[in-house]
Design a protein around this motif. Structure first.
Motif, PDB file in Angstrom:
ATOM      1  N   GLY A 134      -5.112 -17.363 -43.817  1.00 17.40           N
ATOM      2  CA  GLY A 134      -6.032 -16.550 -43.053  1.00 17.40           C
ATOM      3  C   GLY A 134      -7.214 -17.193 -42.318  1.00 17.40           C
ATOM      4  O   GLY A 134      -7.207 -18.479 -42.308  1.00 17.40           O
ATOM      5  N   SER A 138     -12.166 -16.572 -45.043  1.00 13.91           N
ATOM      6  CA  SER A 138     -11.539 -15.269 -45.388  1.00 13.91           C
ATOM      7  C   SER A 138     -10.649 -15.652 -46.959  1.00 13.91           C
ATOM      8  O   SER A 138     -10.122 -14.770 -47.420  1.00 13.91           O
ATOM      9  CB  SER A 138     -10.319 -14.699 -44.586  1.00 13.91           C
ATOM     10  N   VAL A 142      -8.761 -12.823 -48.898  1.00 14.90           N
ATOM     11  CA  VAL A 142      -7.262 -12.716 -49.133  1.00 14.90           C
ATOM     12  C   VAL A 142      -6.505 -12.930 -50.283  1.00 14.90           C
ATOM     13  O   VAL A 142      -5.773 -12.157 -51.018  1.00 14.90           O
ATOM     14  CB  VAL A 142      -6.592 -14.023 -48.258  1.00 14.90           C
ATOM     15  N   LEU A 165      -3.291 -13.152 -43.528  1.00 14.67           N
ATOM     16  CA  LEU A 165      -4.180 -12.124 -42.640  1.00 14.67           C
ATOM     17  C   LEU A 165      -4.469 -12.765 -41.389  1.00 14.67           C
ATOM     18  O   LEU A 165      -4.760 -13.814 -41.164  1.00 14.67           O
ATOM     19  CB  LEU A 165      -5.684 -12.223 -43.411  1.00 14.67           C
ATOM     20  N   TRP A 171      -2.133  -7.566 -41.845  1.00 18.61           N
ATOM     21  CA  TRP A 171      -1.634  -8.264 -43.173  1.00 18.61           C
ATOM     22  C   TRP A 171      -0.025  -8.374 -42.946  1.00 18.61           C
ATOM     23  O   TRP A 171       0.501  -7.058 -42.452  1.00 18.61           O
ATOM     24  CB  TRP A 171      -2.095  -7.526 -44.050  1.00 18.61           C
TER      25      TRP A 171
END
Length: 233
Positions: A134, A138, A142, A165, A171
């Motif tokens: 991600g 993040s 995640v 992500l 997603w």
């Protein structure tokens, strides 16, 4: 105070000061030994001693700033916590706590249980970890959503192996190291419900023929088969 008494007091203070300085110099010897304690699964004492050596080189037993030393040692990627104490006469004791990796994070990092990334090189990453990715920062989001999806898909006997992500918030996930699922950005619970129904009705029996499943439709599930694409609604 008589002049003689004053001179005597000054001499006493100088003697005490000189004695204290001499005692400090006598105690403040170069660090000659490093002791390591802790429970380690992925790193070993040789690796840690090699990483610690540059931090204690040239330091002396009393003069070394333990708080600053702890801050520097904490930068070793595989360590989650560090405690340091002095041991007479010239040793430092390091109590080290290893990171607990729970997932891969891109090509060069692992995630700990808090979703914080750390570099695993020069060691090899543990096998069997899920592969997550991600945008920077993040990791906690995640990892939390991975745990949610893993529980959500468990009744379908689906093993979630990858979760991504995308920078724009979409997603996508992979299960059983084979089938990709495009989940998108919005209405994720509703889309998972549709996947659930389609999987129980038909898709579970044809998993070896599926290239990917696209849930980004208002109604139905788009399935890309090896060699063709069709809509299962």
């Amino acid at each position: 105070m008589r002049r003689g008494s004053l001179i005597g007091l000054i001499l006493l203070i100088l003697m005490l000061g000189a004695g204290g300085r001499a005692l400090w110099v006598w105690l403040d010897q170069p660090i000659e030994r490093v002791s390591i304690s802790g429970e380690f699964e992925h790193v070993n004492s040789d690796y840690l001693k090699a990483r610690l050596a540059p931090f204690v080189k040239g330091e002396s037993w009393l003069s070394v700033d333990l708080n600053e030393l702890r801050r520097r040692v904490r930068r070793i990627d595989w360590l989650s916590e560090v405690r340091i104490s002095r041991k007479w006469p010239n040793a430092l004791v390091f109590e080290l706590f290893e990171q607990h990796p729970v997932a891969r994070w891109g090509d060069e990092f692992l995630l700990n249980e808090k979703g914080e990334p750390f570099a695993f090189a020069p060691l090899s990453p543990p096998v069997g970890l899920p592969d997550l990715a991600g945008p920077p920062g993040s990791g906690p989001e995640v990892l939390a959503y991975y745990d949610t999806l893993r529980r959500r898909l468990a009744p379908l006997a689906i093993q979630l192996t990858q979760l991504r992500l995308e920078p724009r918030g979409a997603w996508r996930l992979q299960f059983d190291d084979d089938v990709w699922v495009m989940l998108g950005r919005s209405d994720r619970e509703e889309r998972l419900d549709r996947l659930y129904a389609a999987w129980q009705r038909r898709l579970s029996e044809q998993v070896s023929h599926i290239r990917y499943i696209d849930l980004r439709y208002p109604n139905g599930v788009a399935v890309a088969w090896h060699g063709e694409t069709e809509i299962d609604d």
